[in-house]
Design an enzyme around this catalytic site. Structure first.
Site, PDB file in Angstrom:
ATOM      1  N   GLN A 255       3.253  -4.058  10.269  1.00 24.45           N
ATOM      2  CA  GLN A 255       2.269  -4.764   9.445  1.00 24.45           C
ATOM      3  C   GLN A 255       1.136  -5.293  10.299  1.00 24.45           C
ATOM      4  O   GLN A 255      -0.034  -5.225   9.921  1.00 24.45           O
ATOM      5  CB  GLN A 255       2.949  -5.918   8.714  1.00 24.45           C
ATOM      6  N   HIS A 258      -1.995  -3.171  11.103  1.00 21.38           N
ATOM      7  CA  HIS A 258      -2.964  -2.853  10.055  1.00 21.38           C
ATOM      8  C   HIS A 258      -4.349  -3.385  10.390  1.00 21.38           C
ATOM      9  O   HIS A 258      -5.357  -2.727  10.145  1.00 21.38           O
ATOM     10  CB  HIS A 258      -2.509  -3.436   8.715  1.00 21.38           C
ATOM     11  N   GLU A 322       3.171  -9.759  -0.291  1.00 13.98           N
ATOM     12  CA  GLU A 322       2.861  -8.385  -0.698  1.00 13.98           C
ATOM     13  C   GLU A 322       4.083  -7.495  -0.452  1.00 13.98           C
ATOM     14  O   GLU A 322       4.535  -6.775  -1.332  1.00 13.98           O
ATOM     15  CB  GLU A 322       1.669  -7.875   0.105  1.00 13.98           C
ATOM     16  N   HIS A 323       4.608  -7.542   0.768  1.00 20.61           N
ATOM     17  CA  HIS A 323       5.827  -6.812   1.140  1.00 20.61           C
ATOM     18  C   HIS A 323       6.915  -7.821   1.504  1.00 20.61           C
ATOM     19  O   HIS A 323       6.662  -8.747   2.277  1.00 20.61           O
ATOM     20  CB  HIS A 323       5.588  -5.911   2.359  1.00 20.61           C
ATOM     21  N   ASP A 356       5.232   2.672   2.169  1.00 23.00           N
ATOM     22  CA  ASP A 356       3.846   3.018   2.500  1.00 23.00           C
ATOM     23  C   ASP A 356       3.579   4.511   2.357  1.00 23.00           C
ATOM     24  O   ASP A 356       2.453   4.919   2.105  1.00 23.00           O
ATOM     25  CB  ASP A 356       3.533   2.596   3.937  1.00 23.00           C
ATOM     26  N   HIS A 415     -11.786 -13.671 -44.298  1.00 24.77           N
ATOM     27  CA  HIS A 415     -10.481 -13.132 -43.903  1.00 24.77           C
ATOM     28  C   HIS A 415      -9.495 -13.202 -45.079  1.00 24.77           C
ATOM     29  O   HIS A 415      -8.779 -12.243 -45.367  1.00 24.77           O
ATOM     30  CB  HIS A 415      -9.902 -13.937 -42.728  1.00 24.77           C
TER      31      HIS A 415
END
Length: 431
Positions: A255, A258, A322-323, A356, A415
């Site tokens: 990670q 990245h 996220e992960h 991934d 209505h």
């Protein structure tokens, strides 16, 4: 790396803060670029591509011959890997197809939903420090399964005016219909507004740097929808005395590489686990080509000892990663209690890298705590649901009086009248 031992819950929000960047001038700069693209179309795209990517393009669209050339440049081994990943992604996302189910809510009142593909979608694929051809598969394959008619892809060109061959090959495999040599804000603006060359799309997907994210958020206010708000990528790993320190370190580093703004969090059952993982990080880091980038990301990392299992779960759900990697002996027990996470990886043999690339799940996931309210990209992301209803005489006689009372209570007489007229006709009451 910052380390904390059983911190008080009142401190969690401060400890788990994501890396912050000064964006006070960012949105103004991005909006200026978007305004130019809306006003000047292709001319603005060429101007900004030359300015930001350092290449003057004669044609913005990738030609068939360029795709063929790229295909010849991709190795047989990589093509084989892409084929395996594409198959698994297709199998997983095809299983999510929506089944129409008619429901009779009351005798004579039938309601149902139908999933309809978004006709035109735009995919942004970064091509800078890492050409994310895997993201092409993650976005284009579900779009194709959903039935999107136009799948438009933008990715930045290199200094020779080319897009990375693997990106073009993956686009061909995944069924992309049009590809353009556009990066950054200009790509988002082109797909949001449409130009003389690039078609306007109805929803934009894909990751990117802070400029791309700002552009997506700005165009989403009035012009086009987007997949989700997003920030830098992140992972939280839970480890205990049974965890393999080398595995845990490799997940954290995968990670960290990245980007410098990525965040990694380790939640450990005791200090010995952190000590062993830290040693492994130093060993593995030394051999990484992206060592410098990973080191900067690790400076934002947080290692936390939380001995109480229930508090571990509370911390995870507060952070909403996220992960999430559960590399513990009791991972299934923990997993059952997770309410906020983008994607969860269970057990020591399930690295985040699998999601991934090739397990089949989607890697386009909510970051920055958005997992509290957003899902990752899935088949539903590429469609919208239209509701239908059909009411018979019996049905209107059943629910009509309730509608009349509710409309009258809200002082919406038209209505009410729309029902009253029909009830009179059904009952054959003279006007």
């Amino acid at each position: 790396m910052r380390t904390y031992i059983n911190p008080d819950k009142n401190l969690w929000s401060d400890i788990l803060k994501r890396p912050l960047f000064d964006v006070s001038e960012l949105y103004g700069k991005v909006q200026t670029i978007l305004n130019e693209i809306r006003k000047n179309g292709d001319d603005a795209l060429r101007e900004f591509t030359e300015k930001f990517d350092g290449i003057k393009l004669d044609s913005l669209e990738v030609s068939a011959s360029e795709i063929t050339e790229a295909e010849n440049l991709v190795s047989a081994e990589l093509k084989e890997a892409i084929a395996l990943a594409a198959k698994n992604i297709e199998v997983f996302h095809a299983s999510q197809k929506f089944q129409i189910k008619k429901i009779e809510t009351t005798p004579g009142v039938n309601c149902w939903q139908k999933a309809v593909a978004i006709e035109k979608v735009g995919l942004y694929i970064p091509g800078g420090t890492a050409p994310l051809f895997s993201t092409v598969l993650m976005l284009a394959i579900p779009a194709q399964i959903a039935g999107c008619k136009e799948i438009v892809l933008c990715s930045p060109p290199d200094k020779t005016g080319k897009i990375h061959p693997a990106i073009l090959y993956a686009a061909k495999v995944a069924g992309v219909t049009q590809i353009y040599k556009l990066g950054g804000v200009q790509a988002i603006g082109a797909m949001a507004y449409g130009t003389q060359t690039v078609p306007q799309t109805y929803k934009i997907f894909g990751p990117g740097n802070q400029y791309v994210m700002a552009a997506k958020q700005l165009v989403s206010m009035n012009d086009v929808s987007i997949d989700m708000p997003a920030g830098p990528s992140e992972v939280l790993v839970v480890a205990d005395e049974t965890s393999n320190p080398a595995f845990v370190a490799s997940d954290l580093l995968s990670q960290a590489e990245h980007g410098v703004d990525s965040q990694v969090v380790l939640v450990a059952s005791n200090s010995e686990v952190i000590k062993n993982v830290t040693i492994e990080i130093s060993t593995q880091l030394a051999t990484l080509p992206r060592k410098e980038m990973a080191e900067k990301a690790l400076s934002n990392s947080v290692f936390i000892v939380v001995e109480n299992k229930e508090e571990q779960i509370d911390l995870i759900n507060e952070y909403a990663p996220e992960h999430l990697i559960l590399s513990t002996k009791n991972y299934l027990e923990i997993a059952e209690k997770i309410t906020n996470a983008g994607s969860v990886f269970l057990g020591e043999l399930t690295p985040e890298s699998a999601g991934d690339y090739a397990s089949g799940t989607n890697h386009t996931l909510p970051t920055n705590g958005w997992a509290r309210s957003y899902s990752g990209v899935n088949l539903d992301s590429f469609s919208k649901k239209i509701t239908f209803q059909e009411i018979t005489k019996q049905g209107l006689l059943s629910i009509g009086p309730a509608i009349e009372k509710m409309a009258a209570a809200e002082q919406l007489d038209a209505h009410k009248n729309a029902v009253t007229l029909r009830l009179k006709e059904i009952r054959k009451i003279p006007k």
